[in-house]
Design an enzyme around this catalytic site. Structure first.
Site, PDB file in Angstrom:
ATOM      1  N   SER A   1     -34.182 -56.718 -17.533  1.00 18.56           N
ATOM      2  CA  SER A   1     -34.575 -55.093 -17.898  1.00 18.56           C
ATOM      3  C   SER A   1     -33.692 -55.791 -19.459  1.00 18.56           C
ATOM      4  O   SER A   1     -32.063 -56.339 -19.889  1.00 18.56           O
ATOM      5  CB  SER A   1     -34.220 -54.053 -17.492  1.00 18.56           C
ATOM      6  OG  SER A   1     -34.533 -53.036 -18.684  1.00 18.56           O
TER       7      SER A   1
ATOM      8  N   TYR B   1     -30.293 -48.084 -11.836  1.00 17.92           N
ATOM      9  CA  TYR B   1     -30.697 -49.273 -12.675  1.00 17.92           C
ATOM     10  C   TYR B   1     -30.130 -50.327 -13.905  1.00 17.92           C
ATOM     11  O   TYR B   1     -30.449 -50.965 -12.891  1.00 17.92           O
ATOM     12  CB  TYR B   1     -32.155 -47.669 -13.540  1.00 17.92           C
ATOM     13  CG  TYR B   1     -33.434 -49.475 -14.135  1.00 17.92           C
ATOM     14  CD1 TYR B   1     -34.295 -49.705 -13.231  1.00 17.92           C
ATOM     15  CD2 TYR B   1     -32.640 -49.944 -15.676  1.00 17.92           C
ATOM     16  CE1 TYR B   1     -35.372 -50.357 -13.908  1.00 17.92           C
ATOM     17  CE2 TYR B   1     -33.835 -51.045 -16.061  1.00 17.92           C
ATOM     18  CZ  TYR B   1     -34.875 -51.086 -14.671  1.00 17.92           C
ATOM     19  OH  TYR B   1     -36.342 -51.936 -15.492  1.00 17.92           O
TER      20      TYR B   1
END
Length: 282
Positions: free
Chosen positions: A164, A177
């Site tokens: 990401s 995350y």
């Protein structure tokens, strides 16, 4: 399948190596988290290029079967489903072994499964932290560990980790995350170095915001956490990070993915490819 543009005289002589980008006939891919979103788009790209696929992910069993059967029928390749729980290392390893049992080999591993929870660190639930680390990071280790011996025996392999933009930069309220995705990038580099002489590559794709179910849920969570409207979150927080002011498309991710798993991608190793509309260039 990828087709190189023809020259003015109608010929494409000298461009033969580029056809390999869109030819995955005879190859088998395992893609975690592939019943929706990015994973499903990558699974469809593999099947469209002639490769066979093991799907994995959550959802209604009837809908998953319809998706599996639909890809199989549309592309004329074998598509299987394995219901491994990404929180359990033994099930993740069995998913990888299942590909060889059912389809005879394993050429491409895509570690894509991911979940998100948005909350300030001081209020972050312990169970959500453990879940995110297990699914987003630890499952990548378990799947890769299981795939390496198979790929070594075959003499070739491609491992692609879906990280990401948050593997490179941080945002508030996403501690687990961000930590997991930074970990994925470090793991990617280590695996690449260990396998550099085995004709197995390991790379990461770092998407910005893609219009997927996990992002749709984030809009509501961010609105709650920040005390903003959903419209303001989409405009100023979600797409506010991306200079293009639009979502990254799954087709754009499939493009870089197909390059990485092709022979032309053989020297891309241990790298992180930002597909984020310029987010991390700021």
């Amino acid at each position: 399948m990828f087709h190189w543009p023809k020259r003015g005289d109608g010929s494409d002589a000298g461009q033969a190596p580029f056809r390999d980008i869109g030819d995955l006939k005879g190859q088998v891919a395992v893609i975690s988290g592939s019943t929706s979103g990015i994973g499903l788009a990558l699974a469809r790209s593999v099947a469209a290029c002639g490769g066979e696929v093991v799907l994995n992910g959550l959802g209604d069993p009837a809908e998953i079967e319809a998706t599996r059967a639909g890809i199989e029928a549309d592309c004329g390749v074998r598509v299987r489903y394995h219901a491994a729980d990404m929180r359990r290392g033994d099930e993740v390893a069995d998913m990888v072994a299942f590909a060889r049992r059912e389809l005879g080999r394993l050429d491409i591993l895509v570690n894509n499964a991911g979940v998100q929870h948005v909350e300030a660190v001081e209020n972050f639930p312990s169970d959500k932290w453990e879940q995110i680390i297990a699914i987003n990071l630890s499952s990548t280790f378990y799947a890769t560990r299981a795939a390496i011996p198979i790929m070594k025996a075959q003499g070739r392999g491609r491992i692609v980790n879906i990280a990401s933009a948050h593997g490179l930069v941080a945002s508030p309220f996403k501690s687990a995350y961000v930590a997991a995705k930074h970990g994925v990038l470090g793991f990617t580099k280590t695996v690449a170095l260990e396998l550099a002489q085995d004709n197995i590559t390991c790379n990461a794709i770092c998407p910005g915001f893609v219009e997927t179910p996990i992002v749709e849920k984030q809009i509501a969570d961010q609105a709650r956490t920040r005390g903003m409207s959903k419209e303001a979150i989409l405009k100023d927080v979600i797409l506010g990070s991306q200079p293009t002011k639009r979502f990254v498309t799954t087709d754009e991710l499939a493009g870089i993915f197909l390059y990485l798993v092709s022979d032309l991608g053989a020297s891309a190793n241990g790298a992180s490819f930002s597909i984020d509309g310029g987010w991390t260039a700021q």
